[in-house]
Design an enzyme around this catalytic site. Structure first.
Site, mmCIF file in Angstrom:
data_model
loop_
_atom_site.group_PDB
_atom_site.id
_atom_site.type_symbol
_atom_site.label_atom_id
_atom_site.label_comp_id
_atom_site.label_asym_id
_atom_site.label_seq_id
_atom_site.Cartn_x
_atom_site.Cartn_y
_atom_site.Cartn_z
ATOM 1 N N LYS A 304 27.413 69.509 30.027
ATOM 2 C CA LYS A 304 28.452 69.872 31.298
ATOM 3 C C LYS A 304 28.720 68.470 31.685
ATOM 4 C CE LYS A 304 24.806 70.495 34.500
ATOM 5 N NZ LYS A 304 24.830 69.197 35.349
ATOM 6 N N LYS A 333 19.995 69.281 36.178
ATOM 7 C CA LYS A 333 20.499 68.056 35.947
ATOM 8 C C LYS A 333 21.315 67.470 36.845
ATOM 9 C CE LYS A 333 18.038 68.521 32.323
ATOM 10 N NZ LYS A 333 16.689 68.065 32.079
ATOM 11 N N ASP A 334 21.660 66.243 36.678
ATOM 12 C CA ASP A 334 22.632 65.528 37.643
ATOM 13 C C ASP A 334 23.791 66.283 37.724
ATOM 14 O OD1 ASP A 334 20.598 63.562 36.709
ATOM 15 O OD2 ASP A 334 21.184 62.752 38.413
ATOM 16 N N LYS A 335 24.508 66.025 38.898
ATOM 17 C CA LYS A 335 26.062 66.453 38.819
ATOM 18 C C LYS A 335 27.150 65.810 38.394
ATOM 19 C CE LYS A 335 29.920 68.145 41.844
ATOM 20 N NZ LYS A 335 30.341 68.505 42.986
#
Length: 707
Positions: A304, A333-335
């Site tokens: 993503k 997970k990080d954006k």
């Protein structure tokens, strides 16, 4: 910055720079439990994921049933076939088209199915008792139609005593099939028939055809099937149906509303009912457990870009026509990053996921490395993460020596952190730094049981007038969940899930509990873990300020200092450092762990013990059990290493094409006559960290500044 206090391991000067200028500057790849990058699973295994399952989908395994189930018992005692449940599987039972003649008593009486059921009851009860039952059913039905109050009628009919359990089961099923509005009760082998008050109550909300279909769906017990009520535009009517099903059958089935795609401004919604997933436990297996068809699990790698994990899951759930809770993952997970991680989805085959790959890709997501799995992933089921990060606008700190070289500062910082590690703080994304309300504040409210306050904290607006903040302000000012839902953007998945529950159940304590339960368990518990993480961060700083980087008496150390897993601690053991241990000098600071608060952890036996006690009391948690029954949350706590160590830490300057990676003590061949700041201003850094360790904290130690 209360949740990120400043304590350092090394005393180098560091340098300035910025990260996450764009998503491509921060690339995160999960490392699975076998030590593989999840992006390389297909290549490393030597097996093409496309060949894991044949092109032809395998039929589901045959559902085995014991002889003494009601259906088998009915066939055994009657010698006649029962109705075919499979014809109703995965169809909307509430949408049965009735012919004009089907409502006529003569047609119903002469239909083959009713004749068959009548023959069955004649065989099981005898013709005389069967006739009495039919007359009783007719009188009860007439009285029910006349009163329509949904209360249990006092009329009862005794069918007699039946010693054989299988025969009783056959009678129960046959009566329900022919007379859905009746229920049978057994006491000491004696069967009694009476009006079913639940059927009568449902008939106040829906038609008899729908009520018959719903109870037939329950009796069939086909966990792969679904039941759908007729569409309704009346919100209160739908809410009443939701409450009815939840009140009487909530442990067995669950309901969800879906808007019909009819193009009108006021769209009708349909309520779909499906059986809940069975939860395995340590209890003894029952006959029903043996009947369960094994679920289908498909594992895949999700990539993503600039998207939250829950938002990505919501997109996948919409495309695959499953619910959000059917997905599992090892970690959030990080954006603002490009991330790759393993996921498992339930009730979706490999072929179905293949067919949706292109439509999923159009939503900015990529799924690949498709493969079969046997169960869900659990949070923490990974070795760690690999990071590839670009630091831009690299320069010396303003207060740094003007004669120092930038390249020297960078090399010194990298070498120090590579050798000594960094304080293993939880990173800013754990708390939402810079926001008016941080996740740890919400977690504290949940631990105190203040569920309404916690909901209001979630919907507290930030500065700005964007659509999200407008929607949040509308909710705080009006508590209008329906209106707020219309304003809330689609990508705010978490907020929309809570608003739908609030709209259905109200804004009181019970409604807010339902709103929190609408979120996946891993998301609910994350808020509480955020508070506990804040306590751990402050405890780590207190520990370092009080005792520095040396082991002291009363410290906790991990017993297995090599393979100790901080996220799989069912059998984790810690050792309290004694005076004899200090004399022997057998433990190092790298083995020291601190507890994250919970109901199953041991606290250090030095000044930290009192510090934990006073901190929890100051936050109003003295005597807290770290359990929230209303939200099905149990917080056992865990142990976390005080220091963390990066692996495979390498870096290079991006602007100098000839500059090699500097690693393992390599130095740069630079021209001292040129200013390094003019030569290079972007730095590429890559390293791997264990699970639950934060790259931003590692960079903070390297650069000696907040990033």
């Amino acid at each position: 910055m209360d949740v990120l206090p400043l304590c350092w391991v090394s005393d180098h000067t560091g340098f300035s720079g910025t990260i996450k200028n764009s998503a491509s500057d921060f690339v995160v790849t999960e490392i699975n439990t076998r030590g593989q990058l999840v992006s390389d699973i297909g290549a490393d295994s030597g097996q093409d994921s496309d060949d894991i399952e044949s092109e032809q989908e395998k039929p589901p395994p045959t559902q085995k049933k014991r002889l003494k189930e009601p259906e088998k018992a009915l066939e055994t005692f009657s010698g006649l076939p029962i109705f075919d449940k499979s014809k109703n599987a995965n169809v909307a039972l509430g949408k049965i088209n009735q012919t004009a003649d089907s409502n006529l008593p003569e047609s119903a009486a002469n239909s083959p199915s009713v004749q068959t059921q009548g023959d069955v009851l004649d065989l099981l009860l005898g013709s005389s008792l069967s006739e009495n039952l039919e007359k009783f059913a007719f009188s009860v039905k007439e009285g029910k139609d006349a009163e329509q109050e949904g209360t249990e009628d006092t009329a009862r009919l005794l069918l007699g005593t039946f010693e054989d359990k299988s025969q009783r089961a056959a009678i129960h099923l046959a009566v329900r099939q022919k007379f859905p509005f009746l229920k049978t009760v057994t006491s000491c082998g004696e069967i009694e028939v009476r009006l079913d008050p639940q059927y009568s109550e449902l008939c106040q909300l829906v038609s008899e055809e729908e009520a018959n279909g719903f109870f037939g769906f329950l009796d069939a017990k086909d966990r792969r099937s679904k039941f759908t009520f007729q569409p309704s535009r009346n919100k209160e009517h739908r809410k009443a149906i939701h409450h009815f099903v939840s009140k009487y059958f909530g442990r067995l089935v669950e309901t969800k509303s879906f808007l019909e795609q009819d193009g009108s401004s006021e769209r009708a919604a349909v309520i779909t009912v499906r059986f809940r997933d069975k939860i395995t436990s340590g209890r003894k297996r029952t006959a029903n457990d043996c009947q369960t068809v094994p679920a289908t699990y498909t594992a895949f790698t999700l990539c993503k870009v600039n998207m939250e994990t829950l938002e990505a899951i919501a997109c996948l759930a919409s495309e695959l026509d499953v619910v959000v809770s059917d997905f599992s993952y090892a970690g959030i997970k990080d954006k603002k990053a490009i991330t790759s991680q393993s996921m498992v989805v339930k009730n979706v085959t490999i072929n179905k996921l293949k067919a949706k790959q292109l439509s999923i890709q159009r939503k900015g997501l990529k799924v690949y490395n498709l493969r079969r799995a046997t169960k869900h992933l659990r949070v923490g089921q990974l070795k760690g993460n690999h990071f590839s990060i670009i630091i831009r606008n690299v320069s010396k700190h303003q207060e740094d020596d003007p004669d120092s070289r930038l390249t020297s500062r960078v090399l010194e910082a990298i070498e120090n952190v590579k050798e000594k590690g960094f304080v293993n703080y939880y990173g800013p994304q754990r708390f939402g730094l810079g926001q008016n309300v941080q996740a740890d504040q919400i977690g504290l409210a949940l631990l105190k049981g203040k569920l309404v306050e916690a909901v209001h904290l979630v919907f507290t607006a930030e500065d700005g007038d964007d659509p999200v903040n407008q929607a949040k302000r509308h909710f705080i000012q009006t508590e209008d969940a329906k209106g707020t839902l219309a304003l809330m953007p689609e990508y705010k998945t978490r907020e929309r899930m809570m608003l739908r529950a609030l709209n259905r159940y109200g804004n009181n304590q019970e409604g807010c509990a339902r709103a929190w339960l609408s979120l996946p368990h891993s998301m609910r518990v994350l808020y509480v873990h955020s508070y506990c993480s804040k306590v751990w961060n402050r405890a780590a700083s207190f520990r370092l300020r009080t005792y520095d980087l040396k082991v002291v008496e009363g410290d906790l150390v991990a017993c297995d200092n090599l393979e100790w897993d901080p996220l799989n601690q069912e059998n984790a053991q810690v050792h309290v450092v004694t005076a004899e241990d200090l004399k022997s000098n057998i433990y190092s600071i790298n083995q020291v762990v601190l507890p994250m608060p919970g109901n199953s952890v041991q606290y250090p036996c030095n000044k930290l013990a009192l510090w934990y006690q006073e901190t929890l009391a100051r936050d109003g948690l003295q005597g807290c059990k770290f359990r929230i029954p209303a939200l099905q949350l149990n917080i056992p706590g865990c142990y976390r290493r005080l220091l963390a160590q990066p692996r495979q830490l390498v870096f290079r300057w991006l602007e100098d094409k000839e500059m090699p990676f500097a690693q393992e003590g390599c130095v740069f061949a630079t021209d001292d006559s040129k200013q390094p700041q003019e030569m290079r201003d972007s730095l590429s850094v890559s390293f791997s960290l264990n699970s639950s360790c934060y790259a931003t904290i590692c960079l903070r130690e390297i650069m000696k500044c907040n990033v």
